[in-house]
Design a protein around this motif. Structure first.
Motif, PDB file in Angstrom:
ATOM      1  N   VAL A 153      12.886  23.361 -14.766  1.00 19.46           N
ATOM      2  CA  VAL A 153      11.535  23.238 -14.224  1.00 19.46           C
ATOM      3  C   VAL A 153      11.611  23.078 -12.708  1.00 19.46           C
ATOM      4  CG1 VAL A 153      11.402  20.715 -14.542  1.00 19.46           C
ATOM      5  CG2 VAL A 153       9.294  22.061 -14.422  1.00 19.46           C
ATOM      6  N   TRP A 154      10.733  23.806 -12.001  1.00 19.26           N
ATOM      7  CA  TRP A 154      10.585  23.618 -10.558  1.00 19.26           C
ATOM      8  C   TRP A 154       9.629  22.449 -10.322  1.00 19.26           C
ATOM      9  CZ3 TRP A 154      10.492  29.073 -11.933  1.00 19.26           C
ATOM     10  CH2 TRP A 154      11.516  29.843 -11.367  1.00 19.26           C
ATOM     11  N   THR A 155      10.000  21.563  -9.404  1.00 16.26           N
ATOM     12  CA  THR A 155       9.150  20.420  -9.095  1.00 16.26           C
ATOM     13  C   THR A 155       9.376  19.997  -7.642  1.00 16.26           C
ATOM     14  OG1 THR A 155       8.435  18.232  -9.866  1.00 16.26           O
ATOM     15  CG2 THR A 155      10.802  18.672  -9.879  1.00 16.26           C
ATOM     16  N   GLY A 156       8.575  19.059  -7.171  1.00 12.70           N
ATOM     17  CA  GLY A 156       8.671  18.625  -5.779  1.00 12.70           C
ATOM     18  C   GLY A 156       8.934  17.141  -5.659  1.00 12.70           C
ATOM     19  N   ALA A 157       9.108  16.706  -4.403  1.00 12.12           N
ATOM     20  CA  ALA A 157       9.330  15.286  -4.136  1.00 12.12           C
ATOM     21  C   ALA A 157       8.855  14.971  -2.726  1.00 12.12           C
ATOM     22  CB  ALA A 157      10.804  14.926  -4.287  1.00 12.12           C
ATOM     23  N   ASN A 158       8.421  13.743  -2.533  1.00  7.73           N
ATOM     24  CA  ASN A 158       8.077  13.273  -1.195  1.00  7.73           C
ATOM     25  C   ASN A 158       8.389  11.783  -1.096  1.00  7.73           C
ATOM     26  OD1 ASN A 158       5.578  11.636  -1.870  1.00  7.73           O
ATOM     27  ND2 ASN A 158       4.945  13.655  -2.626  1.00  7.73           N
ATOM     28  N   ASN A 159       8.424  11.283   0.112  1.00 11.50           N
ATOM     29  CA  ASN A 159       8.822   9.895   0.340  1.00 11.50           C
ATOM     30  C   ASN A 159       7.754   8.885  -0.052  1.00 11.50           C
ATOM     31  OD1 ASN A 159      11.549   9.826   1.444  1.00 11.50           O
ATOM     32  ND2 ASN A 159      10.707  11.064   3.116  1.00 11.50           N
ATOM     33  N   GLU A 160       6.534   9.329  -0.273  1.00 13.05           N
ATOM     34  CA  GLU A 160       5.445   8.399  -0.576  1.00 13.05           C
ATOM     35  C   GLU A 160       5.509   7.866  -2.002  1.00 13.05           C
ATOM     36  OE1 GLU A 160       4.842  11.247   1.401  1.00 13.05           O
ATOM     37  OE2 GLU A 160       5.036   9.764   2.994  1.00 13.05           O
ATOM     38  N   ARG A 161       6.107   8.613  -2.902  1.00 13.48           N
ATOM     39  CA  ARG A 161       6.130   8.210  -4.315  1.00 13.48           C
ATOM     40  C   ARG A 161       7.185   7.137  -4.574  1.00 13.48           C
ATOM     41  NH1 ARG A 161       6.586  13.443  -8.015  1.00 13.48           N
ATOM     42  NH2 ARG A 161       6.698  11.799  -9.623  1.00 13.48           N
ATOM     43  N   ALA A 162       6.871   6.248  -5.499  1.00 12.45           N
ATOM     44  CA  ALA A 162       7.809   5.192  -5.893  1.00 12.45           C
ATOM     45  C   ALA A 162       8.860   5.754  -6.849  1.00 12.45           C
ATOM     46  CB  ALA A 162       7.058   4.047  -6.563  1.00 12.45           C
ATOM     47  N   ASP A 163      10.005   5.083  -6.902  1.00 15.71           N
ATOM     48  CA  ASP A 163      11.061   5.498  -7.823  1.00 15.71           C
ATOM     49  C   ASP A 163      10.575   5.516  -9.268  1.00 15.71           C
ATOM     50  OD1 ASP A 163      12.657   5.632  -5.617  1.00 15.71           O
ATOM     51  OD2 ASP A 163      14.064   4.063  -6.241  1.00 15.71           O
ATOM     52  N   SER A 164       9.727   4.561  -9.601  1.00 12.90           N
ATOM     53  CA  SER A 164       9.226   4.480 -10.976  1.00 12.90           C
ATOM     54  C   SER A 164       8.423   5.732 -11.352  1.00 12.90           C
ATOM     55  CB  SER A 164       8.372   3.230 -11.159  1.00 12.90           C
ATOM     56  OG  SER A 164       7.276   3.230 -10.247  1.00 12.90           O
ATOM     57  N   SER A 165       7.734   6.301 -10.365  1.00  8.87           N
ATOM     58  CA  SER A 165       6.965   7.522 -10.607  1.00  8.87           C
ATOM     59  C   SER A 165       7.896   8.689 -10.913  1.00  8.87           C
ATOM     60  CB  SER A 165       6.098   7.837  -9.385  1.00  8.87           C
ATOM     61  OG  SER A 165       5.474   9.103  -9.516  1.00  8.87           O
ATOM     62  N   TYR A 166       8.973   8.792 -10.148  1.00  8.50           N
ATOM     63  CA  TYR A 166       9.941   9.858 -10.412  1.00  8.50           C
ATOM     64  C   TYR A 166      10.620   9.666 -11.756  1.00  8.50           C
ATOM     65  CZ  TYR A 166       9.423  11.465  -5.616  1.00  8.50           C
ATOM     66  OH  TYR A 166       8.905  11.959  -4.448  1.00  8.50           O
ATOM     67  N   THR A 167      10.982   8.432 -12.061  1.00 10.55           N
ATOM     68  CA  THR A 167      11.636   8.155 -13.336  1.00 10.55           C
ATOM     69  C   THR A 167      10.749   8.571 -14.505  1.00 10.55           C
ATOM     70  OG1 THR A 167      12.981   6.349 -12.455  1.00 10.55           O
ATOM     71  CG2 THR A 167      12.545   6.327 -14.821  1.00 10.55           C
ATOM     72  N   ALA A 168       9.454   8.263 -14.410  1.00  8.55           N
ATOM     73  CA  ALA A 168       8.527   8.647 -15.474  1.00  8.55           C
ATOM     74  C   ALA A 168       8.439  10.166 -15.607  1.00  8.55           C
ATOM     75  CB  ALA A 168       7.153   8.056 -15.187  1.00  8.55           C
ATOM     76  N   GLU A 169       8.413  10.859 -14.470  1.00  6.28           N
ATOM     77  CA  GLU A 169       8.349  12.316 -14.503  1.00  6.28           C
ATOM     78  C   GLU A 169       9.609  12.902 -15.141  1.00  6.28           C
ATOM     79  OE1 GLU A 169       8.218  16.228 -11.531  1.00  6.28           O
ATOM     80  OE2 GLU A 169       8.105  14.208 -10.665  1.00  6.28           O
ATOM     81  N   TYR A 170      10.758  12.438 -14.692  1.00  8.45           N
ATOM     82  CA  TYR A 170      12.019  12.987 -15.194  1.00  8.45           C
ATOM     83  C   TYR A 170      12.228  12.648 -16.669  1.00  8.45           C
ATOM     84  CZ  TYR A 170      12.867  13.526 -10.169  1.00  8.45           C
ATOM     85  OH  TYR A 170      12.768  13.846  -8.839  1.00  8.45           O
ATOM     86  N   LYS A 171      11.797  11.468 -17.078  1.00 10.48           N
ATOM     87  CA  LYS A 171      11.904  11.078 -18.483  1.00 10.48           C
ATOM     88  C   LYS A 171      11.047  12.003 -19.355  1.00 10.48           C
ATOM     89  CE  LYS A 171      12.055   6.704 -19.420  1.00 10.48           C
ATOM     90  NZ  LYS A 171      13.418   6.561 -20.005  1.00 10.48           N
ATOM     91  N   LYS A 172       9.862  12.336 -18.854  1.00 10.28           N
ATOM     92  CA  LYS A 172       8.973  13.248 -19.583  1.00 10.28           C
ATOM     93  C   LYS A 172       9.664  14.594 -19.807  1.00 10.28           C
ATOM     94  CE  LYS A 172       5.790  15.384 -17.282  1.00 10.28           C
ATOM     95  NZ  LYS A 172       4.563  15.697 -16.493  1.00 10.28           N
ATOM     96  N   TYR A 173      10.339  15.094 -18.777  1.00  9.58           N
ATOM     97  CA  TYR A 173      11.038  16.365 -18.926  1.00  9.58           C
ATOM     98  C   TYR A 173      12.170  16.258 -19.955  1.00  9.58           C
ATOM     99  CZ  TYR A 173       8.770  17.589 -14.466  1.00  9.58           C
ATOM    100  OH  TYR A 173       7.861  17.832 -13.460  1.00  9.58           O
ATOM    101  N   SER A 174      13.035  15.268 -19.780  1.00  7.11           N
ATOM    102  CA  SER A 174      14.219  15.175 -20.638  1.00  7.11           C
ATOM    103  C   SER A 174      13.847  14.923 -22.096  1.00  7.11           C
ATOM    104  CB  SER A 174      15.152  14.078 -20.132  1.00  7.11           C
ATOM    105  OG  SER A 174      14.547  12.807 -20.204  1.00  7.11           O
ATOM    106  N   GLU A 175      12.812  14.130 -22.320  1.00  4.56           N
ATOM    107  CA  GLU A 175      12.410  13.827 -23.696  1.00  4.56           C
ATOM    108  C   GLU A 175      11.794  15.032 -24.396  1.00  4.56           C
ATOM    109  OE1 GLU A 175       9.869  10.437 -23.389  1.00  4.56           O
ATOM    110  OE2 GLU A 175      11.547   8.997 -23.388  1.00  4.56           O
TER     111      GLU A 175
END
Length: 369
Positions: free
Chosen positions: A46-68
């Motif tokens: 999956v193509w996705t983006g990132a920026n410095n404003e987001r918290a680590d917890s937000s990224y973790t939730a996104e990545y967990k959604k993909y892997s699950e």
């Protein structure tokens, strides 16, 4: 020397070589990941983006959604920020995802370094630079692939991303010249008709490109009545993009990574539309953007374009993973797209983009394992 002693010596030398060259060991791991497919013999990206404003917890939730839901790999656009990539890569890897550093290569909108050098930018046949005259959309600011300073700038960005620990590849996007022809389904959006190569969309006619071509072929493309008919002039520009790719390949491999790229649907089409002949490149994996709706095509066109690309790569050690445009699809349509990619020889499929994956899409991906 006894045979058993000889074997022991060889084994010791191999271990020593790996210890002395950890980057080579990393490269072997990365290259192996190209041949491995994670959870199945068919990889899901999956193509996705990132920026410095987001918290680590937000990224973790996104990545967990993909892997699950069965996704194996994330292509992350950090706007070529290696520090941000180093921050989010471990979060994705912790969720079991392979990480790829997605970079907008020749199209560098808002690049603070490049903007200090107006002469670095690609120039159209009618003499306008993408520095301040951008074709189609405001974010089209394309660098010249021939000029030493601009190409070295891009290669430097590639190198910076390739040094980030835990990244499997650097993923080149916009690794081409601007669109000489838009996909037919997009023409009404811009109120355009493109039945021939138009001067305002034909690049790169900068002084450096013209001068180098003239030394090689003793003719000036700016003086040609119809440059579109000159095969050497088109091939010159194809070769200049290839040189950027091939140099990137050397850089990322030296840093223990592989090279991947988002490309146009199949090589002959890419050649015609955007000066991109990706079956000739030194590259490990290509992800053709087979966005059927952009071309007013039906779902089975995904299979046709996939098969064409696979056929063109038969003599190369390059994998093809089909890319699809999720917003245009329902759940059943995505299921059919996956089927078309699989049955026509793709090693995997990539979804554009993460934000467009609805629950029905995720369920289809999970069920397809």
């Amino acid at each position: 020397m006894k045979f058993s002693q000889l074997l022991l010596l060889v084994f010791t030398l191999v271990l020593t070589a790996c210890a002395d060259n950890p980057e080579k060991e990393n490269e072997n791991t990365a290259l192996a990941s190209k041949k491995e497919s994670g959870k199945s013999d068919f990889k899901y990206w999956v193509w996705t983006g990132a920026n410095n404003e987001r918290a680590d917890s937000s990224y973790t939730a996104e990545y967990k959604k993909y892997s699950e839901n069965g996704i194996d790999a994330v292509l992350i656009n950090t706007n070529t920020d290696p520090e941000l990539l180093a921050r989010v890569a471990p979060l994705a890897r912790k969720e079991g995802l392979e990480v790829h550093a997605w970079i907008m290569a020749m199209n560098r909108p808002g690049d603070s370094v490049a903007l200090q050098h107006p002469d670095w930018y690609a120039v159209s046949r009618d003499g306008k630079s993408t520095f301040d005259n951008r074709p189609y959309v405001d974010y089209y600011q394309w660098l010249c692939p021939t000029r030493e300073e601009s190409r070295n700038h891009v290669l430097g960005l590639v190198e910076g991303l390739s040094k980030v620990e835990g990244v499997a590849s650097v993923h080149l996007d916009y690794i081409r010249l601007p669109d000489i022809f838009l996909p037919i389904g997009l023409l009404p959006k811009y109120d355009l008709e493109q039945e021939e190569e138009l001067p305002q969309f034909d690049f790169c006619y900068c002084d450096v490109c013209v001068s180098e071509f003239e030394k090689m072929h003793h003719k000036d493309p700016r003086e040609m009545e119809n440059p579109a008919l000159d095969i050497e002039w088109k091939q010159f520009r194809l070769n200049k993009i290839k040189e950027v790719v091939d140099d990137s390949y050397k850089i990322v491999h030296d840093n223990g990574k592989i090279l991947t790229a988002a490309v146009f649907p199949y090589p002959e089409m890419a050649d015609h539309m955007v000066r991109q002949r990706w079956d000739k490149w030194d590259i490990d994996v290509v992800l053709p953007m087979i966005y059927h709706n952009f071309y007013n095509e039906e779902l089975d066109w995904i299979g046709f374009a996939t098969r064409q690309g696979v056929s063109d790569l038969e003599e190369k050690d390059t994998e093809l993973h089909t890319g699809v445009f999720v917003p245009a699809m329902s759940g059943p349509e995505l299921q059919e797209a996956i089927k078309q990619a699989r049955e026509n020889g793709a090693k995997g499929i990539s979804f554009f983009d993460g934000g467009a994956l609805k629950p029905e899409h995720l369920q289809v991906i999970k069920n397809a394992q």
